[in-house]
Write a protein that holds these residues in place. Structure first.
Motif, PDB file in Angstrom:
ATOM      1  N   ARG A  50       8.886 -19.044  -3.922  1.00  0.00           N
ATOM      2  CA  ARG A  50       9.222 -20.278  -3.209  1.00  0.00           C
ATOM      3  C   ARG A  50       8.487 -20.325  -1.862  1.00  0.00           C
ATOM      4  NH1 ARG A  50      12.292 -21.466   0.826  1.00  0.00           N
ATOM      5  NH2 ARG A  50      13.275 -19.420   0.955  1.00  0.00           N
ATOM      6  N   VAL A  51       8.500 -19.213  -1.118  1.00  0.00           N
ATOM      7  CA  VAL A  51       7.851 -19.192   0.198  1.00  0.00           C
ATOM      8  C   VAL A  51       6.334 -19.349   0.053  1.00  0.00           C
ATOM      9  CG1 VAL A  51       7.423 -17.777   2.240  1.00  0.00           C
ATOM     10  CG2 VAL A  51       9.707 -17.856   1.240  1.00  0.00           C
ATOM     11  N   LEU A  52       5.759 -18.691  -0.957  1.00  0.00           N
ATOM     12  CA  LEU A  52       4.304 -18.805  -1.148  1.00  0.00           C
ATOM     13  C   LEU A  52       3.896 -20.246  -1.491  1.00  0.00           C
ATOM     14  CD1 LEU A  52       3.283 -15.521  -3.020  1.00  0.00           C
ATOM     15  CD2 LEU A  52       2.715 -16.188  -0.683  1.00  0.00           C
ATOM     16  N   ARG A  53       4.821 -20.998  -2.151  1.00  0.00           N
ATOM     17  CA  ARG A  53       4.544 -22.409  -2.453  1.00  0.00           C
ATOM     18  C   ARG A  53       4.545 -23.259  -1.181  1.00  0.00           C
ATOM     19  NH1 ARG A  53       7.494 -21.797  -7.375  1.00  0.00           N
ATOM     20  NH2 ARG A  53       9.451 -22.227  -6.317  1.00  0.00           N
ATOM     21  N   GLU A  54       5.376 -22.843  -0.209  1.00  0.00           N
ATOM     22  CA  GLU A  54       5.578 -23.686   0.977  1.00  0.00           C
ATOM     23  C   GLU A  54       4.681 -23.323   2.153  1.00  0.00           C
ATOM     24  OE1 GLU A  54       9.700 -23.096   1.687  1.00  0.00           O
ATOM     25  OE2 GLU A  54      10.332 -24.295  -0.053  1.00  0.00           O
ATOM     26  N   ARG A  55       4.311 -22.045   2.257  1.00  0.00           N
ATOM     27  CA  ARG A  55       3.565 -21.601   3.442  1.00  0.00           C
ATOM     28  C   ARG A  55       2.158 -21.176   3.058  1.00  0.00           C
ATOM     29  NH1 ARG A  55       6.889 -18.761   7.267  1.00  0.00           N
ATOM     30  NH2 ARG A  55       4.945 -18.327   8.331  1.00  0.00           N
ATOM     31  N   PHE A  56       1.228 -21.294   4.046  1.00  0.00           N
ATOM     32  CA  PHE A  56      -0.129 -20.827   3.820  1.00  0.00           C
ATOM     33  C   PHE A  56      -0.170 -19.301   3.990  1.00  0.00           C
ATOM     34  CE2 PHE A  56      -4.373 -19.685   5.475  1.00  0.00           C
ATOM     35  CZ  PHE A  56      -5.118 -20.049   4.364  1.00  0.00           C
ATOM     36  N   SER A  57      -0.847 -18.631   3.080  1.00  0.00           N
ATOM     37  CA  SER A  57      -0.874 -17.169   3.158  1.00  0.00           C
ATOM     38  C   SER A  57      -2.293 -16.635   2.997  1.00  0.00           C
ATOM     39  CB  SER A  57       0.019 -16.572   2.076  1.00  0.00           C
ATOM     40  OG  SER A  57      -0.411 -17.017   0.814  1.00  0.00           O
ATOM     41  N   SER A  59     -12.381 -11.251  -1.658  1.00  0.00           N
ATOM     42  CA  SER A  59     -13.666 -11.341  -2.359  1.00  0.00           C
ATOM     43  C   SER A  59     -13.995 -10.070  -3.141  1.00  0.00           C
ATOM     44  CB  SER A  59     -14.781 -11.636  -1.359  1.00  0.00           C
ATOM     45  OG  SER A  59     -14.926 -10.549  -0.476  1.00  0.00           O
ATOM     46  N   LEU A  60     -13.253  -8.977  -2.899  1.00  0.00           N
ATOM     47  CA  LEU A  60     -13.564  -7.732  -3.604  1.00  0.00           C
ATOM     48  C   LEU A  60     -12.949  -7.685  -5.003  1.00  0.00           C
ATOM     49  CD1 LEU A  60     -13.176  -5.110  -0.732  1.00  0.00           C
ATOM     50  CD2 LEU A  60     -15.252  -6.205  -1.563  1.00  0.00           C
ATOM     51  N   GLY A  61     -12.126  -8.671  -5.337  1.00  0.00           N
ATOM     52  CA  GLY A  61     -11.583  -8.725  -6.696  1.00  0.00           C
ATOM     53  C   GLY A  61     -10.483  -7.720  -6.982  1.00  0.00           C
ATOM     54  N   THR A  62      -9.887  -7.150  -5.924  1.00  0.00           N
ATOM     55  CA  THR A  62      -8.855  -6.140  -6.154  1.00  0.00           C
ATOM     56  C   THR A  62      -7.476  -6.769  -6.365  1.00  0.00           C
ATOM     57  OG1 THR A  62      -8.583  -5.993  -3.779  1.00  0.00           O
ATOM     58  CG2 THR A  62     -10.034  -4.383  -4.791  1.00  0.00           C
ATOM     59  N   LYS A  63      -7.332  -8.043  -6.032  1.00  0.00           N
ATOM     60  CA  LYS A  63      -6.069  -8.791  -6.169  1.00  0.00           C
ATOM     61  C   LYS A  63      -4.888  -8.094  -5.468  1.00  0.00           C
ATOM     62  CE  LYS A  63      -7.592 -10.760 -10.491  1.00  0.00           C
ATOM     63  NZ  LYS A  63      -7.744 -10.248 -11.861  1.00  0.00           N
ATOM     64  N   PRO A  64      -4.931  -8.046  -4.142  1.00  0.00           N
ATOM     65  CA  PRO A  64      -3.844  -7.408  -3.391  1.00  0.00           C
ATOM     66  C   PRO A  64      -2.527  -8.143  -3.591  1.00  0.00           C
ATOM     67  CG  PRO A  64      -5.677  -8.022  -1.948  1.00  0.00           C
ATOM     68  CD  PRO A  64      -5.938  -8.640  -3.265  1.00  0.00           C
ATOM     69  N   HIS A  65      -1.417  -7.416  -3.504  1.00  0.00           N
ATOM     70  CA  HIS A  65      -0.104  -8.035  -3.645  1.00  0.00           C
ATOM     71  C   HIS A  65       0.746  -7.921  -2.394  1.00  0.00           C
ATOM     72  CE1 HIS A  65      -1.090  -9.223  -7.607  1.00  0.00           C
ATOM     73  NE2 HIS A  65       0.129  -9.690  -7.818  1.00  0.00           N
ATOM     74  N   VAL A  66       0.067  -7.834  -1.255  1.00  0.00           N
ATOM     75  CA  VAL A  66       0.736  -7.996   0.037  1.00  0.00           C
ATOM     76  C   VAL A  66       0.157  -9.271   0.635  1.00  0.00           C
ATOM     77  CG1 VAL A  66       1.039  -7.055   2.349  1.00  0.00           C
ATOM     78  CG2 VAL A  66       1.102  -5.529   0.368  1.00  0.00           C
ATOM     79  N   PHE A  67       1.043 -10.241   0.913  1.00  0.00           N
ATOM     80  CA  PHE A  67       0.616 -11.559   1.401  1.00  0.00           C
ATOM     81  C   PHE A  67       1.011 -11.708   2.862  1.00  0.00           C
ATOM     82  CE2 PHE A  67      -0.441 -13.500  -2.709  1.00  0.00           C
ATOM     83  CZ  PHE A  67       0.179 -12.624  -3.580  1.00  0.00           C
ATOM     84  N   TYR A  68       0.109 -12.244   3.659  1.00  0.00           N
ATOM     85  CA  TYR A  68       0.381 -12.475   5.076  1.00  0.00           C
ATOM     86  C   TYR A  68       0.607 -13.966   5.292  1.00  0.00           C
ATOM     87  CZ  TYR A  68      -1.381  -7.746   5.783  1.00  0.00           C
ATOM     88  OH  TYR A  68      -1.559  -6.386   5.742  1.00  0.00           O
ATOM     89  N   LEU A  69       1.827 -14.328   5.691  1.00  0.00           N
ATOM     90  CA  LEU A  69       2.142 -15.735   5.983  1.00  0.00           C
ATOM     91  C   LEU A  69       1.653 -16.045   7.389  1.00  0.00           C
ATOM     92  CD1 LEU A  69       5.783 -15.676   4.588  1.00  0.00           C
ATOM     93  CD2 LEU A  69       3.778 -16.618   3.440  1.00  0.00           C
ATOM     94  N   ILE A  70       0.855 -17.109   7.493  1.00  0.00           N
ATOM     95  CA  ILE A  70       0.238 -17.418   8.790  1.00  0.00           C
ATOM     96  C   ILE A  70       0.973 -18.590   9.456  1.00  0.00           C
ATOM     97  CG2 ILE A  70      -1.909 -18.152   9.912  1.00  0.00           C
ATOM     98  CD1 ILE A  70      -1.979 -15.321   8.736  1.00  0.00           C
TER      99      ILE A  70
END
Lengths: 384, 261
Positions: free
Chosen positions: B237-244, B250-261
């Motif tokens: 829900r938060v990822l839908r509402e906030r920019f992260s 670009s390295l294609g590693t697909k990190p799963h820690v998101f930084y909400l800005i």
């Protein structure tokens, strides 16, 4: 045949004793490292590989370069290399053993080494490096020993040996290719992430390896009755010249693509190494590398200096040393600087690290001395 | 039917060959599948928290004071017996660094002073395509089905290939024996030995006992943790509402820690 290594003059035993002392000192420092941890080295969180892995990389090249003698002799029947091939193969044997020892001294938990075999992991390049290095070691031990045995008995080498020799040629290429893949397959390490890396490893090796072999054989020639055929020297120095020129050309290609594109991450390590950006520890080494590379190339390209024994020897020493700075030092360190945070943390080996390195090289030299001693004795008996 | 020696040896040989070749083929085609095929029920707590894909959100706007950062870092390091070693041979699971270091590709000279001077948390990204797992020669580091990139400290040989492979500098090596550098050893979490690599584990030990990661728990809502695979989860829900932002996408590693800005 090994018993032949037990007969020698005072100088021979003095040399053996010197090596044993160096091994003993190195082993002493290794025990300290084993007890206290790799903290006794200059390695750190940012530069987590250093002198040991650099030596592994350089010596894999020296081992692979035996193919520069094996290929002309066995595939093209180039007779001038006939007497020298065995020395190339035995150099490969001791070089691979040195490589494996450098892997072991670099491990944090060496007693768990066999986990690599117990839990084979085909997706790890390090697993394949273990496979190809051990394979190459056994190929060269078997080939070298069997050929020497045939010489001793005055018979032709067994026909099955031919198959192993043919296998050993692409295998030599594979060991340096896989070693390059250790580095070239990592995302975000821009200095290493280069499809040319394996190719430039091979050209550097095919220059530095034969150069080192020729220098060693010149020493052997002084202390024994070995005669290096003039034609063999001339052909080898030509091989070294071409390989060295291509190697330096590839370095220029890297520099072009980094700086013309102005790609910051690609330029960063060159800026550090040659420009001293973020730390000047490597800079003097790199400009020495440039000086040695250019002067040695000029000396090798001009036929009169290439064929003059003195200038040729100088050029060969320069190639060996420049190749060492390139692969034994700057390649590994440069790949870690700057770190993933674009921060420059420098690294320099410590005294324990230095003596452990010397000790490992001394093990290699001891094995090389023994193998060469046996080979020379057998060749002498065969001639008389 | 009598089996003579010759037939028996043939059969035994073939069976062995099939076993060895089969195992090798499985390893090659579906790496790790054999190892993963273990009984599901071994030693699980009933209260265990589970997810299809764990992910972490860091709300950078809510990290306003140095105390908030320190509380999270302390919670992590105290709980996991992370030693405090000064200098460049340090060990860290969770730490802070500046925007230009954590997001070097997003950096430019004219970003607001507030962001320039603000610390950002850094930790293992528990990538979907983790280079550290790809390069490890012993499977001492591996990815679980729920996305957590784990470490087996008892299998690690200390080759440090994973440290070269990680593009986020998330991994630390025990250059020294860590125990003398731990102020108060927590007996509920194992200390490490010399010569192995360690990093954040998304508190898999706490998840197994029904607790959320320690840093998230003490962050007072500045960090979120949940199942990214579940459409209705709070993290989704938060990822839908906030920019992260994610680090180095670009390295294609697909990190799963998101930084909400």
């Amino acid at each position: 045949m090994l018993e032949k290594a037990l007969q020698g003059n005072k100088a021979y035993w003095g040399w053996i004793f010197t090596l044993l002392v160096a091994i003993g000192i190195g082993f002493g420092f290794y025990v300290v490292q084993l007890q206290q941890g790799l903290g006794v080295t200059g390695l750190n969180r940012d530069v987590s590989w250093g002198l040991y892995i650099g030596q592994l990389t350089y010596m894999v090249g020296i081992a692979a370069s035996a193919v520069m003698l094996v290929l002309p002799y066995y595939l093209h029947n180039y007779k001038a290399f006939g007497k020298l091939v065995i020395f190339g193969e035995f150099l490969a044997v001791s070089a691979v053993i040195v490589c494996l020892l450098f892997v072991v001294v670099d491990l944090g938990q060496p007693q768990r080494l066999m986990n690599v075999v117990l839990h084979p992991t085909p997706n790890s390049v390090l697993f394949w490096d273990m496979v190809v290095l051990n394979g190459y070691l056994f190929l060269n031990i078997i080939i070298g020993w069997a050929v020497l045995h045939a010489v001793k008995k005055g018979v032709r080498p067994a026909s099955w040996l031919k198959i192993l020799i043919y296998v050993s040629i692409p295998w030599a290429v594979s060991i340096h290719t896989v070693t390059a893949f250790l580095y070239a397959g990592l995302p975000g390490r821009y200095f290493w992430h280069d499809s040319l890396l394996a190719a430039s490893f091979l050209t550097g090796a095919f220059a530095a390896g034969p150069a080192l072999l020729l220098l060693i054989l010149m020493i052997v020639q002084k202390v024994s009755d070995l005669k290096i055929p003039k034609e063999a020297t001339q052909t080898l120095t030509k091989i070294i010249t071409y390989a060295w020129a291509i190697n330096l050309f590839m370095l220029l290609l890297k520099i072009f693509s980094a700086y013309y594109s102005q790609y910051p991450a690609k330029m960063a390590t060159f800026d550090y190494l040659f420009g001293g950006v973020g730390g000047e520890q490597m800079m003097p080494w790199m400009w020495n590398f440039v000086f040695l590379s250019v002067v040695s190339l000029v000396l090798l390209v001009i036929p009169s200096t290439r064929n003059n024994p003195i200038t040729m020897t100088i050029a060969l020493v320069m190639v060996v040393f420049a190749g060492w700075i390139d692969k034994g030092l700057s390649l590994v360190i440069g790949g870690f600087i700057p770190n993933p945070f674009k921060v420059h943390t420098e690294y320099w080996p410590t005294i324990p690290e230095f003596f452990i390195t010397v000790g490992v090289y001394a093990v290699g030299l001891l094995i090389l001395t023994i193998l060469y001693k046996v080979a020379l004795a057998v060749q002498r008996e065969n001639a008389s | 039917m009598a089996i003579n020696r010759r037939t028996f040896l043939k059969a035994a040989g073939l069976t062995t060959l099939a076993g060895v070749a089969g195992h090798a083929a499985m390893e090659l085609l579906t790496p790790g599948a054999l190892e993963a095929a273990r009984p599901e029920s071994v030693g699980r707590f009933p209260e265990e928290l589970t997810a299809k894909r764990w992910a972490m959100l860091i709300d950078t706007e809510k990290f306003t004071t140095a105390q908030t950062f320190q509380r999270c870092i302390d919670a992590c390091h105290v709980l996991h017996n992370v030693p405090h070693i000064p200098g460049d041979k340090e060990i860290k699971w969770l730490w802070t660094d500046s925007f230009k270091h954590v997001f070097p590709d997003q950096q430019h000279d004219l970003i607001p002073e507030a962001i320039k001077n603000q610390p950002f948390l850094a930790l293992c990204n528990h990538c979907d395509n983790p280079p550290c797992v790809r390069v490890c020669p012993t499977k001492a580091t591996f990815k679980r089905d729920d996305g957590i990139v784990m470490m087996d400290m008892h299998r690690c040989i200390g080759c440090r290939y994973c440290m070269a492979g990680c593009p986020y500098g998330a991994r630390s090596f025990n250059f020294w024996d860590p125990r003398p550098f731990i102020a108060n050893i927590d007996p509920y979490y194992p200390t490490r030995m010399i010569g192995v690599v360690e990093k954040c584990t998304f508190c898999e030990d706490r998840l197994a006992r029904g607790q959320i990661p320690a840093c998230v728990e003490v962050s007072e809502g500045a960090m979120l943790f949940g199942d990214l695979d579940n459409q209705d989860s709070e993290v989704r829900r938060v990822l839908r509402e906030r920019f992260s932002l994610r680090r180095k996408p670009s390295l294609g590693t697909k990190p799963h820690v998101f930084y909400l800005i």
